[in-house]
Design a protein around this motif. Structure first.
Motif, PDB file in Angstrom:
ATOM      1  N   ASP A  10      37.430  62.072  23.438  1.00 18.24           N
ATOM      2  CA  ASP A  10      36.359  61.603  24.318  1.00 18.24           C
ATOM      3  C   ASP A  10      35.019  62.309  24.100  1.00 18.24           C
ATOM      4  O   ASP A  10      34.109  62.195  24.911  1.00 18.24           O
ATOM      5  CB  ASP A  10      36.779  61.695  25.800  1.00 18.24           C
ATOM      6  N   GLN A  12      31.611  62.731  21.363  1.00 21.09           N
ATOM      7  CA  GLN A  12      30.810  61.703  20.668  1.00 21.09           C
ATOM      8  C   GLN A  12      31.589  61.091  19.495  1.00 21.09           C
ATOM      9  O   GLN A  12      31.760  59.876  19.403  1.00 21.09           O
ATOM     10  CB  GLN A  12      29.534  62.320  20.093  1.00 21.09           C
ATOM     11  N   LEU A  13      32.053  61.955  18.605  1.00 23.12           N
ATOM     12  CA  LEU A  13      32.747  61.464  17.411  1.00 23.12           C
ATOM     13  C   LEU A  13      34.101  60.859  17.770  1.00 23.12           C
ATOM     14  O   LEU A  13      34.466  59.793  17.263  1.00 23.12           O
ATOM     15  CB  LEU A  13      32.921  62.620  16.407  1.00 23.12           C
ATOM     16  N   ASP A  38      44.732  71.002  25.761  1.00 27.92           N
ATOM     17  CA  ASP A  38      43.714  72.050  25.597  1.00 27.92           C
ATOM     18  C   ASP A  38      44.042  72.758  24.281  1.00 27.92           C
ATOM     19  O   ASP A  38      45.110  73.378  24.162  1.00 27.92           O
ATOM     20  CB  ASP A  38      43.796  73.018  26.788  1.00 27.92           C
ATOM     21  N   VAL A  39      43.158  72.654  23.311  1.00 30.77           N
ATOM     22  CA  VAL A  39      43.483  73.204  21.987  1.00 30.77           C
ATOM     23  C   VAL A  39      43.567  74.729  21.975  1.00 30.77           C
ATOM     24  O   VAL A  39      44.002  75.319  20.989  1.00 30.77           O
ATOM     25  CB  VAL A  39      42.487  72.728  20.889  1.00 30.77           C
ATOM     26  N   THR A  61      37.535  68.073  18.432  1.00 22.54           N
ATOM     27  CA  THR A  61      37.182  68.997  19.512  1.00 22.54           C
ATOM     28  C   THR A  61      36.190  70.027  18.991  1.00 22.54           C
ATOM     29  O   THR A  61      36.175  70.359  17.802  1.00 22.54           O
ATOM     30  CB  THR A  61      38.410  69.772  20.045  1.00 22.54           C
ATOM     31  N   ALA A  62      35.377  70.503  19.877  1.00 18.70           N
ATOM     32  CA  ALA A  62      34.486  71.613  19.536  1.00 18.70           C
ATOM     33  C   ALA A  62      33.810  72.114  20.798  1.00 18.70           C
ATOM     34  O   ALA A  62      33.696  71.380  21.781  1.00 18.70           O
ATOM     35  CB  ALA A  62      33.417  71.168  18.531  1.00 18.70           C
ATOM     36  N   THR A  64      30.340  72.727  21.632  1.00 14.25           N
ATOM     37  CA  THR A  64      29.090  72.347  20.959  1.00 14.25           C
ATOM     38  C   THR A  64      27.826  72.788  21.704  1.00 14.25           C
ATOM     39  O   THR A  64      26.721  72.432  21.288  1.00 14.25           O
ATOM     40  CB  THR A  64      29.036  70.813  20.747  1.00 14.25           C
ATOM     41  N   VAL A 101      35.955  68.699  11.477  1.00 14.98           N
ATOM     42  CA  VAL A 101      34.495  68.530  11.364  1.00 14.98           C
ATOM     43  C   VAL A 101      33.793  69.852  11.649  1.00 14.98           C
ATOM     44  O   VAL A 101      34.145  70.559  12.594  1.00 14.98           O
ATOM     45  CB  VAL A 101      34.013  67.428  12.339  1.00 14.98           C
ATOM     46  N   TYR A 127      27.427  79.813  17.770  1.00 20.25           N
ATOM     47  CA  TYR A 127      28.057  78.516  17.513  1.00 20.25           C
ATOM     48  C   TYR A 127      28.373  78.377  16.015  1.00 20.25           C
ATOM     49  O   TYR A 127      29.517  78.094  15.640  1.00 20.25           O
ATOM     50  CB  TYR A 127      27.125  77.382  17.972  1.00 20.25           C
ATOM     51  N   LYS A 131      32.086  78.276  14.267  1.00 18.47           N
ATOM     52  CA  LYS A 131      32.478  77.094  13.476  1.00 18.47           C
ATOM     53  C   LYS A 131      32.881  77.536  12.063  1.00 18.47           C
ATOM     54  O   LYS A 131      33.833  77.015  11.493  1.00 18.47           O
ATOM     55  CB  LYS A 131      31.330  76.082  13.409  1.00 18.47           C
ATOM     56  N   THR A 150      28.734  68.246   9.164  1.00 17.76           N
ATOM     57  CA  THR A 150      27.730  67.236   9.450  1.00 17.76           C
ATOM     58  C   THR A 150      26.556  67.849  10.203  1.00 17.76           C
ATOM     59  O   THR A 150      26.555  69.056  10.459  1.00 17.76           O
ATOM     60  CB  THR A 150      28.362  66.059  10.231  1.00 17.76           C
ATOM     61  N   LEU A 153      24.129  65.262  15.083  1.00 16.15           N
ATOM     62  CA  LEU A 153      24.986  64.130  15.466  1.00 16.15           C
ATOM     63  C   LEU A 153      24.506  63.477  16.764  1.00 16.15           C
ATOM     64  O   LEU A 153      24.171  64.164  17.721  1.00 16.15           O
ATOM     65  CB  LEU A 153      26.413  64.660  15.655  1.00 16.15           C
TER      66      LEU A 153
HETATM   67  N1  LIG Z   1      26.652  67.378  18.192  1.00 16.88           N
HETATM   68  C1  LIG Z   1      26.026  67.747  17.086  1.00 16.88           C
HETATM   69  O1  LIG Z   1      24.791  67.656  16.974  1.00 16.88           O
HETATM   70  C2  LIG Z   1      26.812  68.263  15.906  1.00 16.88           C
HETATM   71  C3  LIG Z   1      26.110  68.650  14.758  1.00 16.88           C
HETATM   72  C4  LIG Z   1      26.837  69.120  13.663  1.00 16.88           C
HETATM   73  C5  LIG Z   1      28.219  69.171  13.730  1.00 16.88           C
HETATM   74  N2  LIG Z   1      28.863  68.803  14.874  1.00 16.88           N
HETATM   75  C6  LIG Z   1      30.321  68.882  14.900  1.00 16.88           C
HETATM   76  O2  LIG Z   1      30.815  67.572  14.940  1.00 16.88           O
HETATM   77  C7  LIG Z   1      32.043  67.549  15.669  1.00 16.88           C
HETATM   78  C8  LIG Z   1      31.968  66.492  16.749  1.00 16.88           C
HETATM   79  O3  LIG Z   1      30.911  66.829  17.613  1.00 16.88           O
HETATM   80  P1  LIG Z   1      30.581  65.984  18.918  1.00 16.88           P
HETATM   81  O4  LIG Z   1      29.105  65.915  19.031  1.00 16.88           O
HETATM   82  O5  LIG Z   1      31.391  64.748  18.924  1.00 16.88           O
HETATM   83  O6  LIG Z   1      31.110  66.986  20.031  1.00 16.88           O
HETATM   84  P2  LIG Z   1      31.258  66.732  21.583  1.00 16.88           P
HETATM   85  O7  LIG Z   1      30.700  65.409  21.960  1.00 16.88           O
HETATM   86  O8  LIG Z   1      30.780  67.959  22.270  1.00 16.88           O
HETATM   87  O9  LIG Z   1      32.841  66.619  21.738  1.00 16.88           O
HETATM   88  C9  LIG Z   1      33.662  67.727  21.652  1.00 16.88           C
HETATM   89  C10 LIG Z   1      34.923  67.414  22.415  1.00 16.88           C
HETATM   90  O10 LIG Z   1      35.770  68.563  22.394  1.00 16.88           O
HETATM   91  C11 LIG Z   1      36.310  68.699  23.691  1.00 16.88           C
HETATM   92  N3  LIG Z   1      36.790  70.044  23.934  1.00 16.88           N
HETATM   93  C12 LIG Z   1      36.080  71.167  24.192  1.00 16.88           C
HETATM   94  N4  LIG Z   1      36.911  72.207  24.408  1.00 16.88           N
HETATM   95  C13 LIG Z   1      38.178  71.730  24.276  1.00 16.88           C
HETATM   96  C14 LIG Z   1      39.459  72.306  24.405  1.00 16.88           C
HETATM   97  N5  LIG Z   1      39.624  73.590  24.704  1.00 16.88           N
HETATM   98  N6  LIG Z   1      40.554  71.513  24.200  1.00 16.88           N
HETATM   99  C15 LIG Z   1      40.413  70.213  23.923  1.00 16.88           C
HETATM  100  N7  LIG Z   1      39.202  69.599  23.804  1.00 16.88           N
HETATM  101  C16 LIG Z   1      38.107  70.354  23.987  1.00 16.88           C
HETATM  102  C17 LIG Z   1      35.187  68.317  24.618  1.00 16.88           C
HETATM  103  O11 LIG Z   1      35.675  68.042  25.911  1.00 16.88           O
HETATM  104  P3  LIG Z   1      34.698  68.285  27.177  1.00 16.88           P
HETATM  105  O12 LIG Z   1      33.487  67.456  26.920  1.00 16.88           O
HETATM  106  O13 LIG Z   1      35.524  67.835  28.330  1.00 16.88           O
HETATM  107  O14 LIG Z   1      34.396  69.749  27.155  1.00 16.88           O
HETATM  108  C18 LIG Z   1      34.663  67.076  23.899  1.00 16.88           C
HETATM  109  O15 LIG Z   1      35.403  65.934  24.251  1.00 16.88           O
HETATM  110  C19 LIG Z   1      32.256  68.959  16.187  1.00 16.88           C
HETATM  111  O16 LIG Z   1      33.130  69.629  15.325  1.00 16.88           O
HETATM  112  C20 LIG Z   1      30.887  69.588  16.116  1.00 16.88           C
HETATM  113  O17 LIG Z   1      30.957  70.975  15.949  1.00 16.88           O
HETATM  114  C21 LIG Z   1      28.201  68.334  15.957  1.00 16.88           C
END
Ligand SMILES: NC(=O)c1ccc[n+]([C@@H]2O[C@H](COP(=O)([O-])OP(=O)(O)OC[C@H]3O[C@@H](n4cnc5c(N)ncnc54)[C@H](OP(=O)(O)O)[C@@H]3O)[C@@H](O)[C@H]2O)c1
Length: 290
Positions: A10, A12-13, A38-39, A61-62, A64, A101, A127, A131, A150, A153
């Motif tokens: 749930d 973004q990705l 919960d990872v 998961t991340a 972020t 990712v 962060y 990562k 990436t 995002l």
């Molecule tokens: N966003 C960016 O600009 C960006 C840029 C470069 C790389 N990335 C990488 O791309 C990937 C996808 O990013 P995204 O933007 O889709 O991230 P995101 O929208 O923040 O989604 C991360 C998900 O991980 C979940 N999460 C956090 N802690 C957790 C835990 N302990 N157990 C299980 N789930 C957990 C979050 O849940 P909650 O929302 O409920 O906490 C959320 O659903 C990540 O690896 C990120 O590091 C992102």
């Protein structure tokens, strides 16, 4: 039927993958969010991974929250690094391929040409550091892993820069946006499709799943300022956007000034065609307006 475990469905990705997962025939998907996995819970991760003969795990998961991570590195490390040790260890025991990712923030941003996968890493903040630790933990524990780094995002889901700039552009007459940080905006829907394409390419030939780090972003480069102008232009928002310097917008975590990724390896290895960020931005905004 083969089995895929999608963790973090749930974000973004994860949400973008949920939208297109059924286009991949021959696979059963099991999906989790923090509510049911919960990872950071080692036993639960083990139990889930052992529960079925999964062929792939896709980890979306991340932690972020880049600025919050500076004062909460323990939580960031638990999600971004230690959890990768768990996922890597139990997937390796079960011979499961992992697609994970990572981020452009593993680089310090002092380069002037796009970063390749071989460029030395040097994260600026907590962060990026956690990562990077996660990349290393996964590579060490499961040698059958692909890590897609990436950048910038955004998607129709969750909170992101595109949504913020649309909101601020409508609310304000004038806006200052940083012009001295250069990168490549990436539509999470494109990254999700790239992950599906990688799985398709490897479908009948396991040897095509070549483990390692790959860079993926949309084509083209921009500053946050350029990106904002494009967002407002596509949305017909008339707001006076002014270029400002990073020093005029201090944040707890320093950002890389230049974080453009060289995507040659992922394109050559998996035959991916990557859209330009402006075309993908138009698609995302069209979906947001629906
Ligand atoms: N966003 C960016 O600009 C960006 C840029 C470069 C790389 N990335 C990488 O791309 C990937 C996808 O990013 P995204 O933007 O889709 O991230 P995101 O929208 O923040 O989604 C991360 C998900 O991980 C979940 N999460 C956090 N802690 C957790 C835990 N302990 N157990 C299980 N789930 C957990 C979050 O849940 P909650 O929302 O409920 O906490 C959320 O659903 C990540 O690896 C990120 O590091 C992102």
């Amino acid at each position: 039927m083969k089995n895929i475990l999608l963790i973090g469905a749930d974000g973004q990705l994860g949400s973008e993958l949920m939208k297109i997962k059924d286009s991949l025939s021959g696979y059963n998907w099991e999906t989790t969010t923090i509510k049911n996995l919960d990872v950071c819970d080692k036993e639960k991760v083990k139990e889930k991974i052992n529960s079925k003969p999964f062929d792939y795990i896709i980890n979306c998961t991340a932690y972020t929250a880049v600025d919050k991570a500076e004062s909460d590195i323990d939580t960031a490390r638990a999600v971004n690094a230690t959890a990768l040790e768990y996922i890597g260890t139990y997937s390796s025991v079960n011979n499961i391929k992992v697609i994970h990712v990572s981020t452009d923030y593993v680089f310090d941003g002092t380069a002037h040409i796009p970063y390749t996968e071989d460029t030395a890493t040097k994260p600026n903040g907590a962060y990026g550091l956690t990562k990077l630790e996660g990349e290393n933990a996964l590579m060490k524990s499961n040698s059958n892993s692909i890590i897609l780094r990436t950048s910038w995002l955004y998607s129709e889901f969750g909170n992101n820069f595109v949504k913020t700039m649309i909101k601020l552009g409508k609310e304000r007459d004038e806006l200052g946006v940083i012009y001295d940080q250069i990168g490549s905006p990436t539509y999470a829907a494109d990254l999700a499709q790239a992950i599906m394409n990688i799985i398709k390419v490897c479908e009948n030939d396991n040897s095509k799943f070549i483990p390692g780090i790959y860079h993926y972003s949309n084509e083209g480069v921009a500053s946050w300022y350029d990106f904002t102008l494009a967002i407002h232009e596509i949305c017909n928002i008339s707001c006076n956007v002014k270029p400002i310097e990073t020093k005029d917008y201090p944040t707890p975590a320093p950002r890389p000034n230049y974080s453009v990724l060289n995507k040659g390896k992922v394109k050559n290895t998996f035959g991916l065609e990557i859209p330009h960020w402006r075309e993908s931005l138009k698609k995302c905004i069209a979906r947001l307006s629906q």
